[in-house]
Design a protein around this motif. Structure first.
Motif, PDB file in Angstrom:
ATOM      1  N   PRO A  29     -24.226 -33.930 -49.313  1.00 37.02           N
ATOM      2  CA  PRO A  29     -23.870 -32.866 -48.366  1.00 37.02           C
ATOM      3  C   PRO A  29     -22.693 -33.313 -47.497  1.00 37.02           C
ATOM      4  CG  PRO A  29     -25.885 -33.967 -47.677  1.00 37.02           C
ATOM      5  CD  PRO A  29     -25.534 -34.521 -49.027  1.00 37.02           C
ATOM      6  N   ILE A  30     -21.956 -32.352 -46.997  1.00 37.94           N
ATOM      7  CA  ILE A  30     -20.822 -32.650 -46.129  1.00 37.94           C
ATOM      8  C   ILE A  30     -21.352 -33.047 -44.761  1.00 37.94           C
ATOM      9  CG2 ILE A  30     -18.739 -31.691 -45.091  1.00 37.94           C
ATOM     10  CD1 ILE A  30     -18.567 -29.802 -47.471  1.00 37.94           C
ATOM     11  N   SER A  31     -20.805 -34.138 -44.225  1.00 35.36           N
ATOM     12  CA  SER A  31     -21.296 -34.648 -42.937  1.00 35.36           C
ATOM     13  C   SER A  31     -20.962 -33.689 -41.804  1.00 35.36           C
ATOM     14  CB  SER A  31     -20.680 -36.027 -42.661  1.00 35.36           C
ATOM     15  OG  SER A  31     -19.303 -35.891 -42.431  1.00 35.36           O
ATOM     16  N   ALA A  32     -21.680 -33.846 -40.711  1.00 34.41           N
ATOM     17  CA  ALA A  32     -21.466 -32.993 -39.534  1.00 34.41           C
ATOM     18  C   ALA A  32     -20.078 -33.218 -38.945  1.00 34.41           C
ATOM     19  CB  ALA A  32     -22.534 -33.265 -38.485  1.00 34.41           C
ATOM     20  N   ALA A  33     -19.611 -34.470 -38.974  1.00 33.44           N
ATOM     21  CA  ALA A  33     -18.277 -34.774 -38.442  1.00 33.44           C
ATOM     22  C   ALA A  33     -17.206 -34.068 -39.269  1.00 33.44           C
ATOM     23  CB  ALA A  33     -18.050 -36.281 -38.459  1.00 33.44           C
ATOM     24  N   ASP A  34     -17.369 -34.067 -40.596  1.00 33.23           N
ATOM     25  CA  ASP A  34     -16.402 -33.379 -41.455  1.00 33.23           C
ATOM     26  C   ASP A  34     -16.459 -31.869 -41.253  1.00 33.23           C
ATOM     27  OD1 ASP A  34     -15.238 -35.577 -42.523  1.00 33.23           O
ATOM     28  OD2 ASP A  34     -16.134 -35.406 -44.521  1.00 33.23           O
ATOM     29  N   LEU A  35     -17.643 -31.332 -41.012  1.00 31.30           N
ATOM     30  CA  LEU A  35     -17.754 -29.888 -40.773  1.00 31.30           C
ATOM     31  C   LEU A  35     -17.029 -29.471 -39.497  1.00 31.30           C
ATOM     32  CD1 LEU A  35     -21.430 -29.140 -41.838  1.00 31.30           C
ATOM     33  CD2 LEU A  35     -19.338 -28.404 -42.977  1.00 31.30           C
ATOM     34  N   THR A  36     -17.160 -30.273 -38.434  1.00 33.12           N
ATOM     35  CA  THR A  36     -16.448 -29.951 -37.195  1.00 33.12           C
ATOM     36  C   THR A  36     -14.936 -30.108 -37.392  1.00 33.12           C
ATOM     37  OG1 THR A  36     -16.752 -32.202 -36.369  1.00 33.12           O
ATOM     38  CG2 THR A  36     -18.359 -30.555 -35.676  1.00 33.12           C
ATOM     39  N   LEU A  37     -14.551 -31.154 -38.139  1.00 34.92           N
ATOM     40  CA  LEU A  37     -13.132 -31.350 -38.432  1.00 34.92           C
ATOM     41  C   LEU A  37     -12.583 -30.183 -39.252  1.00 34.92           C
ATOM     42  CD1 LEU A  37     -10.657 -33.278 -38.370  1.00 34.92           C
ATOM     43  CD2 LEU A  37     -11.477 -34.155 -40.558  1.00 34.92           C
ATOM     44  N   MET A  38     -13.340 -29.738 -40.249  1.00 41.62           N
ATOM     45  CA  MET A  38     -12.903 -28.628 -41.090  1.00 41.62           C
ATOM     46  C   MET A  38     -12.825 -27.323 -40.295  1.00 41.62           C
ATOM     47  SD  MET A  38     -14.979 -29.723 -44.490  1.00 41.62           S
ATOM     48  CE  MET A  38     -14.526 -28.482 -45.661  1.00 41.62           C
ATOM     49  N   ARG A  39     -13.740 -27.143 -39.345  1.00 38.61           N
ATOM     50  CA  ARG A  39     -13.689 -25.955 -38.490  1.00 38.61           C
ATOM     51  C   ARG A  39     -12.412 -25.971 -37.654  1.00 38.61           C
ATOM     52  NH1 ARG A  39     -18.646 -25.833 -36.612  1.00 38.61           N
ATOM     53  NH2 ARG A  39     -19.245 -24.234 -38.091  1.00 38.61           N
ATOM     54  N   ARG A  40     -12.065 -27.151 -37.122  1.00 33.60           N
ATOM     55  CA  ARG A  40     -10.843 -27.257 -36.300  1.00 33.60           C
ATOM     56  C   ARG A  40      -9.595 -27.069 -37.161  1.00 33.60           C
ATOM     57  NH1 ARG A  40      -8.371 -25.402 -32.595  1.00 33.60           N
ATOM     58  NH2 ARG A  40      -6.803 -26.675 -31.624  1.00 33.60           N
ATOM     59  N   ILE A  41      -9.607 -27.606 -38.389  1.00 33.54           N
ATOM     60  CA  ILE A  41      -8.480 -27.414 -39.309  1.00 33.54           C
ATOM     61  C   ILE A  41      -8.308 -25.933 -39.602  1.00 33.54           C
ATOM     62  CG2 ILE A  41      -7.745 -27.779 -41.709  1.00 33.54           C
ATOM     63  CD1 ILE A  41      -8.866 -30.609 -41.513  1.00 33.54           C
TER      64      ILE A  41
ATOM     65  N   ASP B 206      -3.568 -20.573 -36.548  1.00 30.80           N
ATOM     66  CA  ASP B 206      -2.470 -20.592 -35.572  1.00 30.80           C
ATOM     67  C   ASP B 206      -1.138 -20.977 -36.213  1.00 30.80           C
ATOM     68  OD1 ASP B 206      -4.212 -19.878 -33.575  1.00 30.80           O
ATOM     69  OD2 ASP B 206      -4.561 -21.948 -32.914  1.00 30.80           O
ATOM     70  N   TYR B 207      -1.191 -21.930 -37.150  1.00 30.60           N
ATOM     71  CA  TYR B 207       0.013 -22.451 -37.811  1.00 30.60           C
ATOM     72  C   TYR B 207      -0.177 -22.390 -39.332  1.00 30.60           C
ATOM     73  CZ  TYR B 207       0.379 -24.581 -33.168  1.00 30.60           C
ATOM     74  OH  TYR B 207       0.420 -24.797 -31.820  1.00 30.60           O
ATOM     75  N   PRO B 208      -0.019 -21.213 -39.934  1.00 30.35           N
ATOM     76  CA  PRO B 208      -0.266 -21.103 -41.381  1.00 30.35           C
ATOM     77  C   PRO B 208       0.757 -21.844 -42.229  1.00 30.35           C
ATOM     78  CG  PRO B 208       0.568 -19.033 -40.517  1.00 30.35           C
ATOM     79  CD  PRO B 208       0.336 -19.930 -39.345  1.00 30.35           C
ATOM     80  N   PHE B 209       1.877 -22.228 -41.643  1.00 33.22           N
ATOM     81  CA  PHE B 209       2.924 -22.954 -42.360  1.00 33.22           C
ATOM     82  C   PHE B 209       2.690 -24.458 -42.329  1.00 33.22           C
ATOM     83  CE2 PHE B 209       4.079 -21.928 -38.041  1.00 33.22           C
ATOM     84  CZ  PHE B 209       4.333 -23.177 -37.500  1.00 33.22           C
ATOM     85  N   ALA B 210       1.686 -24.915 -41.581  1.00 35.81           N
ATOM     86  CA  ALA B 210       1.462 -26.352 -41.412  1.00 35.81           C
ATOM     87  C   ALA B 210       0.741 -26.930 -42.614  1.00 35.81           C
ATOM     88  CB  ALA B 210       0.651 -26.611 -40.146  1.00 35.81           C
TER      89      ALA B 210
ATOM     90  N   LEU C 282      -0.785 -30.901 -39.664  1.00 37.51           N
ATOM     91  CA  LEU C 282      -2.143 -30.739 -39.139  1.00 37.51           C
ATOM     92  C   LEU C 282      -2.707 -32.069 -38.667  1.00 37.51           C
ATOM     93  CD1 LEU C 282      -3.728 -28.172 -41.599  1.00 37.51           C
ATOM     94  CD2 LEU C 282      -3.097 -27.815 -39.220  1.00 37.51           C
ATOM     95  N   GLN C 283      -2.399 -33.144 -39.388  1.00 37.96           N
ATOM     96  CA  GLN C 283      -2.872 -34.457 -38.962  1.00 37.96           C
ATOM     97  C   GLN C 283      -2.272 -34.832 -37.615  1.00 37.96           C
ATOM     98  OE1 GLN C 283      -0.936 -37.796 -40.068  1.00 37.96           O
ATOM     99  NE2 GLN C 283      -2.563 -39.191 -39.483  1.00 37.96           N
ATOM    100  N   ALA C 284      -0.984 -34.515 -37.429  1.00 36.57           N
ATOM    101  CA  ALA C 284      -0.338 -34.817 -36.145  1.00 36.57           C
ATOM    102  C   ALA C 284      -0.952 -33.988 -35.026  1.00 36.57           C
ATOM    103  CB  ALA C 284       1.165 -34.547 -36.246  1.00 36.57           C
ATOM    104  N   LEU C 285      -1.242 -32.719 -35.302  1.00 39.67           N
ATOM    105  CA  LEU C 285      -1.878 -31.867 -34.291  1.00 39.67           C
ATOM    106  C   LEU C 285      -3.275 -32.376 -33.943  1.00 39.67           C
ATOM    107  CD1 LEU C 285      -0.811 -28.374 -35.677  1.00 39.67           C
ATOM    108  CD2 LEU C 285      -0.012 -29.437 -33.563  1.00 39.67           C
TER     109      LEU C 285
ATOM    110  N   GLY D  15      -9.931 -24.477 -49.524  1.00 43.09           N
ATOM    111  CA  GLY D  15      -9.042 -23.533 -50.194  1.00 43.09           C
ATOM    112  C   GLY D  15      -7.851 -23.138 -49.349  1.00 43.09           C
ATOM    113  N   LEU D  16      -7.461 -23.990 -48.409  1.00 47.40           N
ATOM    114  CA  LEU D  16      -6.320 -23.710 -47.544  1.00 47.40           C
ATOM    115  C   LEU D  16      -5.054 -24.304 -48.143  1.00 47.40           C
ATOM    116  CD1 LEU D  16      -7.769 -24.474 -43.998  1.00 47.40           C
ATOM    117  CD2 LEU D  16      -7.582 -22.279 -45.148  1.00 47.40           C
ATOM    118  N   GLU D  17      -3.956 -23.595 -47.960  1.00 49.39           N
ATOM    119  CA  GLU D  17      -2.668 -24.061 -48.446  1.00 49.39           C
ATOM    120  C   GLU D  17      -1.606 -23.591 -47.471  1.00 49.39           C
ATOM    121  OE1 GLU D  17      -0.142 -22.728 -52.176  1.00 49.39           O
ATOM    122  OE2 GLU D  17      -1.975 -23.760 -52.782  1.00 49.39           O
TER     123      GLU D  17
END
Length: 131
Positions: free
Chosen positions: A30-42, A48-52, A57-60, A81-83
């Motif tokens: 299963p995906i960890s809770a930390a990764d889920l929060t990170l994925m939610r923020r991503i 906000d920045y669909p071109f990023a 995104l790592q810098a942000l 599935g983000l690009e």
């Protein structure tokens, strides 16, 4: 599909099905809770920045205090599935109204030297190409 209580061994069952034995024993984690929060923020940042891309995104995320690598951001984006939206090369489509010139040497057999000559006209007008 694979029955461990069957008289046929697991290896033979896998071979009969045409799958590798390693895939039988694989259990997805299963995906960890930390990764889920990170994925939610991503996801929020992507809205906000669909071109990023993953680098931006790592810098942000680093500015916000998340310690995450670019490849991990790229992996999370792929799972979600983000690009990044950016202009891609459009070299296969001719310009509207562009005349297509016929290829005059299609049926010609080149059998001797100096029968066919070629010229490169790819340089813009007025510019010399140095070779």
């Amino acid at each position: 599909m694979i029955n461990r209580e069957h008289g046929l061994s697991v290896t033979a069952q896998a071979k009969a099905l045409g799958i590798s034995r390693g895939s039988i024993y694989y259990k997805p984690r299963p995906i960890s809770a930390a990764d889920l929060t990170l994925m939610r923020r991503i996801d929020e940042l992507h809205l906000d920045y669909p071109f990023a891309g993953s680098r931006m995104l790592q810098a942000l995320l680093k500015r916000e205090g998340h310690s995450v690598g670019r490849l991990h951001v790229a992996t999370c984006m792929k799972k979600m599935g983000l690009e990044a939206i950016y202009r891609r090369p459009n070299t296969s489509k001719p310009a509207p109204g562009h005349k297509i010139h016929p290829y005059l040497l299609r049926d010609l057999k080149v059998e001797k030297p100096n029968q066919v000559w070629a010229m490169d006209i790819s340089a813009p007008c007025g510019e010399e190409v140095e070779m």
